[in-house]
Scaffold this motif. Structure first.
Motif, PDB file in Angstrom:
ATOM      1  N   ARG A  23       0.822  -1.209   0.000  1.00 12.54           N
ATOM      2  CA  ARG A  23       0.000   0.000   0.000  1.00 12.54           C
ATOM      3  C   ARG A  23       0.854   1.255   0.000  1.00 12.54           C
ATOM      4  O   ARG A  23       0.452   2.279  -0.565  1.00 12.54           O
ATOM      5  CB  ARG A  23      -0.927  -0.015   1.215  1.00 12.54           C
ATOM      6  N   PHE A  24       2.025   1.171   0.631  1.00 16.25           N
ATOM      7  CA  PHE A  24       2.915   2.331   0.636  1.00 16.25           C
ATOM      8  C   PHE A  24       3.593   2.510  -0.723  1.00 16.25           C
ATOM      9  O   PHE A  24       3.661   3.615  -1.258  1.00 16.25           O
ATOM     10  CB  PHE A  24       3.967   2.170   1.733  1.00 16.25           C
ATOM     11  N   ASN A  25       4.104   1.428  -1.274  1.00 15.38           N
ATOM     12  CA  ASN A  25       4.759   1.469  -2.586  1.00 15.38           C
ATOM     13  C   ASN A  25       4.706   0.075  -3.190  1.00 15.38           C
ATOM     14  O   ASN A  25       5.432  -0.822  -2.759  1.00 15.38           O
ATOM     15  CB  ASN A  25       6.210   1.934  -2.448  1.00 15.38           C
ATOM     16  N   PRO A  26       3.847  -0.151  -4.179  1.00 17.97           N
ATOM     17  CA  PRO A  26       3.701  -1.495  -4.763  1.00 17.97           C
ATOM     18  C   PRO A  26       4.999  -2.053  -5.329  1.00 17.97           C
ATOM     19  O   PRO A  26       5.153  -3.278  -5.443  1.00 17.97           O
ATOM     20  CB  PRO A  26       2.664  -1.277  -5.876  1.00 17.97           C
ATOM     21  N   GLU A  27       5.961  -1.200  -5.694  1.00 17.96           N
ATOM     22  CA  GLU A  27       7.212  -1.686  -6.257  1.00 17.96           C
ATOM     23  C   GLU A  27       8.057  -2.450  -5.232  1.00 17.96           C
ATOM     24  O   GLU A  27       8.974  -3.179  -5.595  1.00 17.96           O
ATOM     25  CB  GLU A  27       8.021  -0.513  -6.811  1.00 17.96           C
ATOM     26  N   MET A  28       7.737  -2.296  -3.949  1.00 17.68           N
ATOM     27  CA  MET A  28       8.482  -3.037  -2.927  1.00 17.68           C
ATOM     28  C   MET A  28       8.246  -4.536  -3.021  1.00 17.68           C
ATOM     29  O   MET A  28       9.071  -5.334  -2.575  1.00 17.68           O
ATOM     30  CB  MET A  28       8.078  -2.550  -1.527  1.00 17.68           C
ATOM     31  N   LEU A  29       7.123  -4.936  -3.606  1.00 17.10           N
ATOM     32  CA  LEU A  29       6.820  -6.362  -3.720  1.00 17.10           C
ATOM     33  C   LEU A  29       7.756  -7.053  -4.713  1.00 17.10           C
ATOM     34  O   LEU A  29       7.824  -8.284  -4.739  1.00 17.10           O
ATOM     35  CB  LEU A  29       5.365  -6.552  -4.153  1.00 17.10           C
ATOM     36  N   GLN A  30       8.467  -6.289  -5.529  1.00 17.12           N
ATOM     37  CA  GLN A  30       9.389  -6.882  -6.491  1.00 17.12           C
ATOM     38  C   GLN A  30      10.742  -7.212  -5.866  1.00 17.12           C
ATOM     39  O   GLN A  30      11.569  -7.869  -6.493  1.00 17.12           O
ATOM     40  CB  GLN A  30       9.585  -5.925  -7.667  1.00 17.12           C
ATOM     41  N   LYS A  31      10.989  -6.763  -4.651  1.00 18.95           N
ATOM     42  CA  LYS A  31      12.261  -7.037  -3.991  1.00 18.95           C
ATOM     43  C   LYS A  31      12.307  -8.471  -3.474  1.00 18.95           C
ATOM     44  O   LYS A  31      11.274  -9.062  -3.164  1.00 18.95           O
ATOM     45  CB  LYS A  31      12.474  -6.060  -2.824  1.00 18.95           C
ATOM     46  N   HIS A  32      13.506  -9.007  -3.359  1.00 16.25           N
ATOM     47  CA  HIS A  32      13.677 -10.339  -2.768  1.00 16.25           C
ATOM     48  C   HIS A  32      13.354 -10.270  -1.281  1.00 16.25           C
ATOM     49  O   HIS A  32      13.659  -9.283  -0.604  1.00 16.25           O
ATOM     50  CB  HIS A  32      15.103 -10.836  -2.977  1.00 16.25           C
ATOM     51  N   ARG A  33      12.764 -11.348  -0.766  1.00 18.21           N
ATOM     52  CA  ARG A  33      12.324 -11.356   0.629  1.00 18.21           C
ATOM     53  C   ARG A  33      12.779 -12.644   1.313  1.00 18.21           C
ATOM     54  O   ARG A  33      12.847 -13.709   0.709  1.00 18.21           O
ATOM     55  CB  ARG A  33      10.792 -11.248   0.712  1.00 18.21           C
ATOM     56  N   VAL A  34      13.069 -12.504   2.604  1.00 18.03           N
ATOM     57  CA  VAL A  34      13.411 -13.634   3.466  1.00 18.03           C
ATOM     58  C   VAL A  34      12.632 -13.456   4.757  1.00 18.03           C
ATOM     59  O   VAL A  34      12.496 -12.335   5.261  1.00 18.03           O
ATOM     60  CB  VAL A  34      14.933 -13.699   3.756  1.00 18.03           C
ATOM     61  N   LEU A  35      12.124 -14.559   5.316  1.00 13.72           N
ATOM     62  CA  LEU A  35      11.361 -14.506   6.566  1.00 13.72           C
ATOM     63  C   LEU A  35      12.186 -15.132   7.689  1.00 13.72           C
ATOM     64  O   LEU A  35      12.670 -16.258   7.567  1.00 13.72           O
ATOM     65  CB  LEU A  35      10.029 -15.253   6.421  1.00 13.72           C
ATOM     66  N   ALA A  36      12.349 -14.381   8.767  1.00 14.42           N
ATOM     67  CA  ALA A  36      13.055 -14.880   9.942  1.00 14.42           C
ATOM     68  C   ALA A  36      12.076 -14.968  11.108  1.00 14.42           C
ATOM     69  O   ALA A  36      11.428 -13.972  11.461  1.00 14.42           O
ATOM     70  CB  ALA A  36      14.219 -13.963  10.303  1.00 14.42           C
ATOM     71  N   VAL A  37      11.943 -16.163  11.685  1.00 21.42           N
ATOM     72  CA  VAL A  37      11.107 -16.363  12.872  1.00 21.42           C
ATOM     73  C   VAL A  37      12.011 -16.183  14.083  1.00 21.42           C
ATOM     74  O   VAL A  37      12.948 -16.968  14.299  1.00 21.42           O
ATOM     75  CB  VAL A  37      10.442 -17.752  12.864  1.00 21.42           C
ATOM     76  N   THR A  38      11.762 -15.136  14.849  1.00 19.10           N
ATOM     77  CA  THR A  38      12.663 -14.751  15.940  1.00 19.10           C
ATOM     78  C   THR A  38      12.211 -15.342  17.277  1.00 19.10           C
ATOM     79  O   THR A  38      11.134 -15.931  17.391  1.00 19.10           O
ATOM     80  CB  THR A  38      12.733 -13.220  16.042  1.00 19.10           C
ATOM     81  N   LYS A  39      13.062 -15.149  18.274  1.00 22.67           N
ATOM     82  CA  LYS A  39      12.793 -15.566  19.658  1.00 22.67           C
ATOM     83  C   LYS A  39      12.522 -17.074  19.749  1.00 22.67           C
ATOM     84  O   LYS A  39      11.662 -17.534  20.521  1.00 22.67           O
ATOM     85  CB  LYS A  39      11.626 -14.782  20.257  1.00 22.67           C
ATOM     86  N   CYS A  40      13.266 -17.854  18.954  1.00 17.25           N
ATOM     87  CA  CYS A  40      13.040 -19.296  18.926  1.00 17.25           C
ATOM     88  C   CYS A  40      13.670 -20.006  20.124  1.00 17.25           C
ATOM     89  O   CYS A  40      13.506 -21.232  20.265  1.00 17.25           O
ATOM     90  CB  CYS A  40      13.604 -19.887  17.628  1.00 17.25           C
ATOM     91  N   ASP A  41      14.374 -19.260  20.969  1.00 15.44           N
ATOM     92  CA  ASP A  41      14.870 -19.880  22.198  1.00 15.44           C
ATOM     93  C   ASP A  41      13.722 -20.197  23.149  1.00 15.44           C
ATOM     94  O   ASP A  41      13.885 -20.962  24.106  1.00 15.44           O
ATOM     95  CB  ASP A  41      15.875 -18.946  22.884  1.00 15.44           C
ATOM     96  N   LEU A  42      12.535 -19.629  22.869  1.00 16.44           N
ATOM     97  CA  LEU A  42      11.345 -19.924  23.669  1.00 16.44           C
ATOM     98  C   LEU A  42      10.590 -21.142  23.160  1.00 16.44           C
ATOM     99  O   LEU A  42       9.609 -21.564  23.781  1.00 16.44           O
ATOM    100  CB  LEU A  42      10.403 -18.710  23.669  1.00 16.44           C
ATOM    101  N   LEU A  43      11.041 -21.700  22.012  1.00 16.55           N
ATOM    102  CA  LEU A  43      10.328 -22.821  21.390  1.00 16.55           C
ATOM    103  C   LEU A  43      11.184 -24.080  21.464  1.00 16.55           C
ATOM    104  O   LEU A  43      12.413 -24.022  21.463  1.00 16.55           O
ATOM    105  CB  LEU A  43      10.006 -22.496  19.922  1.00 16.55           C
ATOM    106  N   ASP A  44      10.524 -25.235  21.512  1.00 17.43           N
ATOM    107  CA  ASP A  44      11.247 -26.500  21.439  1.00 17.43           C
ATOM    108  C   ASP A  44      11.207 -27.032  20.009  1.00 17.43           C
ATOM    109  O   ASP A  44      10.512 -26.499  19.149  1.00 17.43           O
ATOM    110  CB  ASP A  44      10.660 -27.522  22.418  1.00 17.43           C
ATOM    111  N   ASP A  45      11.933 -28.083  19.728  1.00 15.89           N
ATOM    112  CA  ASP A  45      12.048 -28.612  18.366  1.00 15.89           C
ATOM    113  C   ASP A  45      10.712 -29.093  17.832  1.00 15.89           C
ATOM    114  O   ASP A  45      10.403 -28.930  16.642  1.00 15.89           O
ATOM    115  CB  ASP A  45      13.062 -29.758  18.340  1.00 15.89           C
ATOM    116  N   GLU A  46       9.907 -29.685  18.687  1.00 15.73           N
ATOM    117  CA  GLU A  46       8.609 -30.202  18.235  1.00 15.73           C
ATOM    118  C   GLU A  46       7.697 -29.072  17.786  1.00 15.73           C
ATOM    119  O   GLU A  46       7.009 -29.167  16.763  1.00 15.73           O
ATOM    120  CB  GLU A  46       7.957 -30.994  19.373  1.00 15.73           C
TER     121      GLU A  46
END
Length: 400
Positions: free
Chosen positions: A267-290
């Protein structure tokens, strides 16, 4: 304490007017018919923007509300040429974008160190009567006035230059990640909107290689409409090659939060959707492997996902490898070249200038000086025209 990071200034710029040409007839002893010898007027000074890598904010321009160039000097007798007005150079950090404050139209963009952009051109000097002599008119009693000055109120906005931009809701762990990957020391606390200004950090990689990461304040739903701090700082990730989306692992729906962030960027700038993206799930020290394996089933399928913890260092090396590969991917290089050559800046929506983000009223902060504006000793803002009684109408003359 007031922050030194300034990424928005508004300045009234005015170039110099050209000096008027002289209308003078030479009368000396033993040469009563010396003829015309009026000199030309000097050109007015121009306003020029210059990229300077030594600046990283617009702080040096914060209280410089008016920038005026010198007027050109008037021509004199004996064919004396008027002095040229000095050009004024405005040093700005690389990544500065300039808009017309009255219309919101995009004016120019300064991207490289040493790059010079002519913002306002100084007026040309008028021709003296010596230039109008002919065989049939050997004593012309006319000269040209100088070209008028140009004036514009400009808005300068800084858009940070970085390789990776961090995108996430408040308290997603962006500042913590930046502090763990680089020597940057952003403010970190357990309440929303801890980050009130963008931060840059240089991330070291293998073989003495590195890339630049930018952290911006958290984005909330409706940021593209001016809610929160997102509208003010979203422009800083427009120039990033890669966007790193960050979502905490304890979020109820990671995919939904990622789509919310993606929607605000589009909505701010549609051209941003053309950039490469990576998703990082943070604070995983609070989660177990399962639990991590269960979360992987509901994650988006169209991008790379990595589980990290900035506190324990979990997944940090893997994240750096992924970011480096994406930054140096052939598709990202080609896209970067295309974006650089065809970068289109949207015109500015001036309705947001009344928002509290910009703090000052857009009319009150640009009061124009009264009095002797053109330096001629008069209180009016009119150009000085030649006042000889025998001067003919000058409207038909063109500058050559």
């Amino acid at each position: 304490m007031e922050s030194n990071f300034v990424d928005y200034v508004k300045i009234l710029c005015r170039s110099g007017k050209g000096g008027r040409g002289s209308m003078h007839l030479k009368h000396v002893k033993y040469n009563p018919n010396g003829g015309p010898d009026g000199g030309d007027g000097g050109k007015g000074g121009s306003i020029i923007l210059r990229g300077n890598h030594n600046y990283w904010t617009l702080l040096h321009l914060r209280y410089q509300r008016h920038i005026f160039a010198e007027h050109g000097g008037n021509g004199g007798k004996d064919k004396c040429h008027g002095t040229d007005g000095k050009d004024v150079y405005i040093d700005v950090p690389c990544g500065t974008v300039v808009y017309d404050a009255d219309t919101g139209k995009f004016v120019c963009d300064v991207m490289e160190d040493g790059q010079e952009v002519l913002l306002l051109k100084g007026g040309r000097g008028g021709l003296g009567n010596f230039q109008f002599r002919t065989a049939t008119n050997q004593a012309p009693r006319l000269a040209q006035p100088g070209e008028p000055m140009q004036e514009m109120t400009v808005i300068m906005e800084l858009k940070l230059l970085a390789d990776v931009g961090l995108v996430g809701l408040p308290n997603a762990g962006k500042s913590t990640l930046l502090s763990s990957l680089s020597a940057a020391k952003p403010k970190i606390a357990n309440y929303p909107f801890t980050t009130l200004e963008p931060s840059l950090g240089i991330v070291s990689y293998r073989d003495n290689q590195s890339f630049v990461m930018a952290d911006i304040p958290g984005i909330i739903e409706g940021a593209a409409e001016g809610k929160g701090l997102g509208l003010r700082f979203l422009r800083h990730i427009e120039r990033n090659s890669l966007l790193l989306f960050m979502v905490p692992g304890d979020t109820d729906d990671i995919k939904k939060e990622y789509e919310l962030l993606l929607n605000e960027l589009s909505r701010f700038n549609p051209e941003m959707l053309q950039k490469h993206r990576v998703l990082a799930v943070t604070k995983c020290d609070l989660l177990d492997d399962e639990l991590i394996e269960m979360l992987k089933k509901d994650l988006p399928d169209d991008l790379q996902v990595v589980f990290i913890s900035s506190v324990t260092g979990m997944g940090i090396n893997e994240l750096k490898d992924i970011l480096w590969r994406e930054l140096n991917a052939e598709s990202n290089k080609i896209q970067g070249v295309i974006a650089e050559d065809t970068l289109v800046h949207r015109d500015k929506d001036l309705s947001y200038l009344a928002d509290e983000v910009y703090a000052e009223d857009r009319n009150a902060d640009m009061e124009i000086f009264d009095g002797d504006v053109d330096g001629n000793g008069n209180d009016d803002d009119e150009m000085d025209y030649i006042d000889e009684e025998d001067v003919e109408d000058l409207e038909d003359f063109e500058y050559v």
